[in-house]
Design an enzyme around this catalytic site. Sequence first.
Site: not given
Ligand code: NDP
Ligand code: 2IT
Length: 444
Positions: A166, A126
């Site tokens: 992420d 990561k």
């Molecule tokens: P994005 O940046 O697309 O979206 C994040 C969302 O979460 C936004 O709505 C954001 O609001 C909110 N958020 C972020 N930080 C905070 C905080 N401290 N408090 C409240 N709300 C918060 O990210 P993703 O959708 O990609 O990721 C979301 C989660 O999913 C994370 O935990 C990530 O690690 C996990 N994840 C993502 C994957 C992927 O493929 N993208 C795969 C597996 C897991 P705001 O805009 O106000 O910051």
């Molecule tokens: O938390 C996760 O699994 C991710 N943000 C996606 C990682 C990836 O390599 O697609």
Amino acid sequence: MSYVDEVMERVIAKNPSEKEFHQAVKEVLDSLRIVIEKNEEKFRKNAVLERITEPERVVSFRVPWVDDKGQVQVNRGFRVQFSSSIGPYKGGLRFHPSVNQGIIKFLGFEQIFKNSLTGLPIGGGKGGSDFDPKGKSDREVMAFCQSFMTELYKYIGKDTDVPAGDIGVGGREIGFLYGQYKRITGLYEGVLTGKGLTYGGSLTRTEATGYGLVYITEEMLKANGKELAGKTVVISGSGNVAIYAAQKAMQLGAKVVSMSDSNGYVYDPEGIDLDLVKEIKEVRRGRIKEYAEAKASAQYTEGKGVWTIPCDVALPCATQNELDLEDAKTLKANGCFAVAEGANMPSTREATDFFLENDMLFMPGKAANAGGVATSALEMSQNSQRMSWTFEEVDSKLHQIMVDIFKKVDEASKKYDLEKNYVAGANIAGFEKVVDAMNAQGIV
Ligand code: NDP
Ligand code: 2IT
């Protein structure tokens, strides 16, 4: 003292300020007690837990860039290469002001077991930075990404370490990062996933984490005599994972009534209008508050509180520790019976224990959100083959992977008489493959 407790103490002593890392390690090690106890001396002699909790490599670096006013800014970049036991390091990059070494290590640690569960050949890593993309111009984001990659490129490669998105890293950032990698190295290779479709990206990767989350939720419900159709769903976040979880949940006949961001949440009893959310979030990069300004049936509330909305199924898709014990109790009191984690470690340990002790169905992030990284691995396969598969092909592989993950998690929980404890099931099933590969490769 038991071997597990000894290692836990050492992890805390050696990494004193990394509280999220402690939390992630403690949850995994607590689940593994039952496995370790059967063969404690062998695990101890081989220092399996010391090795698995110590990253193979941690890189931290300066990222200088120039903002639109001509001011030089300095951020800190990280890449934690945690485990290459079962494949090249694989895991996302997070750009958020809260990023520090402990956050990246917790995410990298979780990634080892998640990637193992996918059944695909990917190790755990990561990275990220305390850079905040919010409010920055495209040029500023590009300047930052180029500077970040100018250091990161030394440590990554299609067969060594393959970053992705992420929080705060989506298609735009991956594009800038990829362009800079190619420019420095001259290599047109699958060194990042989540790429755009015109330069090596995979269909379905954008949707994959959210879709996968809903696929495994449906499996969990089916195995317990229930289904998603007709259920009310509350989702936190409004980013990549949240949006496509909402889309798939609706396609399967559920009603999604809320989404949130770090400022507040909207409640729309008529059901969320996802086109509106996409327009606000994906096109305008706006705030979720604007949803309620555009839709009369919706109500916006500032601050936390999304878990006070009554629902059957809750899908936390924002960030770590966004759902605490009080939230868990409120969900239960309002009739919620299932929780599946789209985000990484969104439930505190106390909330997780509450779900398990109160017979709620609970699927932890390392199983529930593995569809994203699994589809990244499918993107790597397509890049190696120099082929592009159709949306349907990738989506059906993703679906099968999530069905298989549920099976592995369920079977591991049953093997240790912990039926329906999917936390233990995911940790144990993920660990068993990694430890087998470690043992086979000698002391590394
Ligand atoms: P994005 O940046 O697309 O979206 C994040 C969302 O979460 C936004 O709505 C954001 O609001 C909110 N958020 C972020 N930080 C905070 C905080 N401290 N408090 C409240 N709300 C918060 O990210 P993703 O959708 O990609 O990721 C979301 C989660 O999913 C994370 O935990 C990530 O690690 C996990 N994840 C993502 C994957 C992927 O493929 N993208 C795969 C597996 C897991 P705001 O805009 O106000 O910051
Ligand atoms: O938390 C996760 O699994 C991710 N943000 C996606 C990682 C990836 O390599 O697609």
